[in-house]
Design a protein around this motif. Structure first.
Motif, short mmCIF file in Angstrom:
data_model
loop_
_atom_site.label_atom_id
_atom_site.label_comp_id
_atom_site.label_asym_id
_atom_site.label_seq_id
_atom_site.Cartn_x
_atom_site.Cartn_y
_atom_site.Cartn_z
N LEU A 1 -7.83 -69.39 -9.31
CA LEU A 1 -9.17 -70.06 -9.46
C LEU A 1 -8.06 -71.30 -8.54
CD1 LEU A 1 -11.64 -70.71 -9.43
CD2 LEU A 1 -11.26 -71.85 -11.97
N PHE A 2 -8.22 -71.65 -7.37
CA PHE A 2 -7.67 -72.61 -7.33
C PHE A 2 -8.04 -73.95 -5.88
CE2 PHE A 2 -2.59 -71.76 -6.68
CZ PHE A 2 -2.76 -70.52 -7.83
N PHE A 3 -9.01 -75.09 -6.91
CA PHE A 3 -10.07 -76.65 -6.23
C PHE A 3 -8.53 -77.06 -4.86
CE2 PHE A 3 -11.52 -75.28 -9.48
CZ PHE A 3 -13.18 -75.26 -9.81
N GLN A 4 -7.46 -76.76 -5.19
CA GLN A 4 -6.88 -76.98 -3.82
C GLN A 4 -5.86 -76.25 -3.14
OE1 GLN A 4 -4.00 -80.18 -6.54
NE2 GLN A 4 -5.09 -81.54 -5.52
N PRO A 5 -5.56 -76.79 -1.75
CA PRO A 5 -5.03 -75.50 -0.72
C PRO A 5 -3.75 -75.00 -1.29
CG PRO A 5 -5.87 -76.76 0.10
CD PRO A 5 -5.95 -77.93 -1.52
N SER A 6 -2.77 -74.03 -0.88
CA SER A 6 -1.29 -73.50 -1.74
C SER A 6 -0.87 -72.01 -0.77
CB SER A 6 -1.86 -73.13 -2.64
OG SER A 6 -0.89 -72.52 -3.47
N THR A 7 0.38 -72.34 -0.84
CA THR A 7 0.81 -71.32 0.27
C THR A 7 1.68 -70.26 -1.20
OG1 THR A 7 0.47 -72.50 2.53
CG2 THR A 7 2.27 -70.35 2.18
N ARG A 8 2.79 -71.34 -1.50
CA ARG A 8 3.38 -70.33 -2.53
C ARG A 8 2.55 -69.78 -3.59
NH1 ARG A 8 5.12 -73.39 0.77
NH2 ARG A 8 3.90 -74.58 1.41
N THR A 9 2.43 -70.87 -4.30
CA THR A 9 1.90 -70.38 -6.06
C THR A 9 1.27 -69.47 -6.18
OG1 THR A 9 2.28 -72.99 -5.76
CG2 THR A 9 1.04 -72.16 -8.06
N ARG A 10 -0.17 -69.41 -4.88
CA ARG A 10 -1.76 -68.55 -5.36
C ARG A 10 -1.05 -67.60 -4.55
NH1 ARG A 10 -4.29 -66.09 -2.27
NH2 ARG A 10 -3.91 -67.07 -0.46
N THR A 11 -0.13 -67.14 -3.42
CA THR A 11 0.45 -65.72 -3.03
C THR A 11 1.45 -65.50 -4.05
OG1 THR A 11 1.63 -66.95 -1.68
CG2 THR A 11 -0.78 -66.05 -0.89
N SER A 12 2.25 -65.80 -4.63
CA SER A 12 3.35 -65.58 -5.51
C SER A 12 2.97 -65.52 -6.50
CB SER A 12 4.54 -66.62 -5.90
OG SER A 12 4.33 -67.11 -6.39
N TYR A 13 1.86 -65.92 -7.25
CA TYR A 13 0.59 -64.71 -8.58
C TYR A 13 0.26 -63.68 -8.09
CZ TYR A 13 1.92 -68.64 -12.01
OH TYR A 13 2.71 -68.63 -13.01
N GLU A 14 0.01 -63.75 -6.76
CA GLU A 14 -0.59 -62.30 -6.38
C GLU A 14 0.12 -61.24 -6.21
OE1 GLU A 14 -3.30 -62.80 -3.19
OE2 GLU A 14 -3.62 -60.57 -3.00
N TYR A 15 1.65 -61.29 -5.65
CA TYR A 15 1.95 -60.90 -5.26
C TYR A 15 3.29 -60.28 -6.66
CZ TYR A 15 6.58 -58.86 -3.35
OH TYR A 15 7.50 -57.87 -2.63
N ALA A 16 3.26 -61.22 -7.56
CA ALA A 16 3.76 -60.78 -9.29
C ALA A 16 3.30 -60.17 -9.73
CB ALA A 16 3.79 -61.70 -9.59
N MET A 17 1.59 -60.64 -9.78
CA MET A 17 0.79 -59.32 -10.46
C MET A 17 0.87 -57.96 -9.66
SD MET A 17 -1.24 -59.42 -13.21
CE MET A 17 -2.93 -58.74 -13.26
N LYS A 18 0.68 -58.00 -8.49
CA LYS A 18 0.80 -56.50 -8.23
C LYS A 18 1.95 -56.07 -8.02
CE LYS A 18 -2.74 -57.77 -4.72
NZ LYS A 18 -3.25 -57.53 -3.35
N GLN A 19 2.85 -56.35 -8.05
CA GLN A 19 4.42 -55.96 -8.22
C GLN A 19 4.26 -55.17 -9.58
OE1 GLN A 19 7.07 -55.65 -6.95
NE2 GLN A 19 6.55 -56.28 -5.14
N LEU A 20 3.59 -55.96 -10.70
CA LEU A 20 3.31 -55.58 -12.30
C LEU A 20 1.94 -53.94 -12.81
CD1 LEU A 20 3.71 -59.10 -14.28
CD2 LEU A 20 5.49 -56.94 -14.45
N GLY A 21 1.71 -53.73 -11.17
CA GLY A 21 0.43 -52.84 -10.91
C GLY A 21 -1.26 -53.79 -11.76
N GLY A 22 -0.89 -54.64 -12.07
CA GLY A 22 -2.86 -55.25 -12.41
C GLY A 22 -2.81 -55.74 -11.00
N GLN A 23 -4.21 -55.95 -11.51
CA GLN A 23 -5.70 -56.75 -10.33
C GLN A 23 -5.37 -58.07 -9.95
OE1 GLN A 23 -8.79 -53.83 -10.15
NE2 GLN A 23 -7.78 -53.19 -11.51
N VAL A 24 -5.87 -58.52 -9.46
CA VAL A 24 -5.96 -59.75 -8.25
C VAL A 24 -6.84 -59.68 -8.20
CG1 VAL A 24 -5.19 -61.77 -7.50
CG2 VAL A 24 -3.88 -60.22 -8.05
N ILE A 25 -8.33 -61.44 -8.50
CA ILE A 25 -9.83 -61.75 -7.94
C ILE A 25 -8.73 -63.09 -7.24
CG2 ILE A 25 -12.08 -62.64 -7.81
CD1 ILE A 25 -12.42 -60.75 -10.73
N ASN A 26 -8.78 -63.47 -6.37
CA ASN A 26 -8.70 -64.79 -5.68
C ASN A 26 -9.80 -66.19 -5.08
OD1 ASN A 26 -5.98 -65.46 -4.92
ND2 ASN A 26 -5.94 -62.95 -3.76
N GLU A 27 -9.99 -67.10 -5.87
CA GLU A 27 -10.73 -68.00 -5.18
C GLU A 27 -10.57 -69.19 -4.62
OE1 GLU A 27 -13.02 -70.09 -3.90
OE2 GLU A 27 -14.82 -68.69 -5.04
#
Ligand code: CP
Length: 349
Positions: free
Chosen positions: A65-91
């Motif tokens: 849930l990102f109220f401010q723009p991000s390149t690294r933080t948001r996508t690295s959390y997404e990539y990290a969760m996918k590496q762990l076999g989990g799912q991600v919802i992005n707002e």
């Protein structure tokens, strides 16, 4: 036991040692030295799991849930969760695309998305609004990891930075001197402050140099004093004086762009940056006279009139190393806060 069995067992043990299960992660001032080191050892284990089809977070969901723009933080959390076999919802733009546009409070938004996720990664411009909403929600909100709040808090960028130091700087934390330099330490320097607090907890010496008008926020100063940190502040030094401080340091956290392109004070910031600008030539000159390779740190993004891009691809650069290491580090944090599912724990504990 599957191919990851031994790693899973070690990770489960480290999750228990770290002791942050289901807890919010907003700042590092309460962390013990053992917790930092346990997390870094866990991140090393996670590094081995990358690209291996790991399923540690199968069935678990994080909500970015990102109220401010991000390149690294948001996508690295997404990539990290996918590496762990989990799912991600992005707002990624709630101010335009969510019910916030119809006046929904942060408290309600957090309560609602907690129904959909085991963990929320939240970036927000106002830390007080977040802290108030979380306080009011109590146990009715999923654990939240700060992806950057206001001007003072960005704990997981700091953890990624400190993990990089742990991996690349061959010196005990207690002997490290960190220089934090910027014409504006009061706004937009949250990664630097979080890094300073984390490094202070590990015993490093913290040296700030900035402008008297825009020194560090008082709560950051109070935290460092309360921690009994080895801590100094300098204001309005000349470029020569700042380079003298640099030559006595092991790491430098470079100036961060704090003002939007349309901010009226941006002109002044850019003028003052000259006192704080650190070039590759400066780092090379100090290496020549002292033998020391000073690590250059920055959370990114950067602007070319504030940053010497020639530092990239040299022995001084640490900022792109941090981007890479942020993935196993965030894999470790996700697992530690969400917890390992019982079905896996029962097989590998
Ligand atoms: N380091 C950092 O917070 O970058 P982003 O703003 O791109 O997430």
């Amino acid at each position: 036991m599957n191919q990851h069995g031994a790693l899973y067992s070690e990770i489960i043990q480290k999750v228990d040692e770290l002791g942050i299960l289901h807890q919010h992660l907003f700042d590092l001032s309460g962390w013990s030295q053992d917790q930092f080191i346990t997390l870094f050892k866990m991140a090393d284990l996670m590094d081995e799991l990358k690209n291996s089809g790991c399923q540690l977070m199968l069935g678990r969901v994080i909500y970015n849930l990102f109220f401010q723009p991000s390149t690294r933080t948001r996508t690295s959390y997404e990539y990290a969760m996918k590496q762990l076999g989990g799912q991600v919802i992005n707002e990624v733009d709630p101010l335009r695309h969510s019910a916030v546009t119809r006046g929904e409070s942060l408290k309600d938004t957090l309560r609602v998305v907690s129904e959909f996720a085991n963990l929320i990664v939240l970036r927000h411009g106002n830390e007080n609004e977040v802290l108030e909403a979380v306080e009011l929600l109590g146990s009715r909100v999923s654990p939240i990891i700060s992806g950057g709040f206001g001007h003072c808090y960005h704990p997981t960028q700091a953890l990624a930075d400190i993990y990089t130091v742990w991996r690349f700087i061959n010196k005990p934390f207690k002997d490290i001197v960190v220089l934090l330099t910027s014409p504006d330490l009061s706004r937009g320097y949250r990664s630097g402050h979080a890094f300073a607090i984390g490094m202070a907890k590990l015993g490093a010496r913290i040296v700030y140099t900035g402008s008297a008008e825009h020194m560090i926020p008082s709560n950051v100063r109070e935290t460092l004093i309360d921690l009994g940190a080895k801590f100094e502040e300098f204001t309005d030094l000349s470029r020569i004086e700042n380079l003298e401080l640099l030559s006595r340091s092991d790491l430098v956290y470079l100036p961060i762009t704090s003002l939007a392109t349309d901010d009226v004070e941006r002109e002044l910031f850019l003028k003052r940056i000259q006192q704080h600008f650190i070039s590759l030539a400066d780092l090379e000159s100090i290496k020549k006279s002292t033998g020391k390779v000073i690590g250059a740190m920055h959370p990114l993004p950067r602007n070319k009139n504030q940053f010497d891009y020639a530092i990239d691809n040299t022995e001084f650069e640490l900022y792109f190393k941090t981007v890479k290491l942020s993935v196993p580090l965030r894999m470790a944090l996700i697992a530690a806060v969400v917890g390992i599912p019982l079905s896996i724990r029962s097989q590998y504990s």
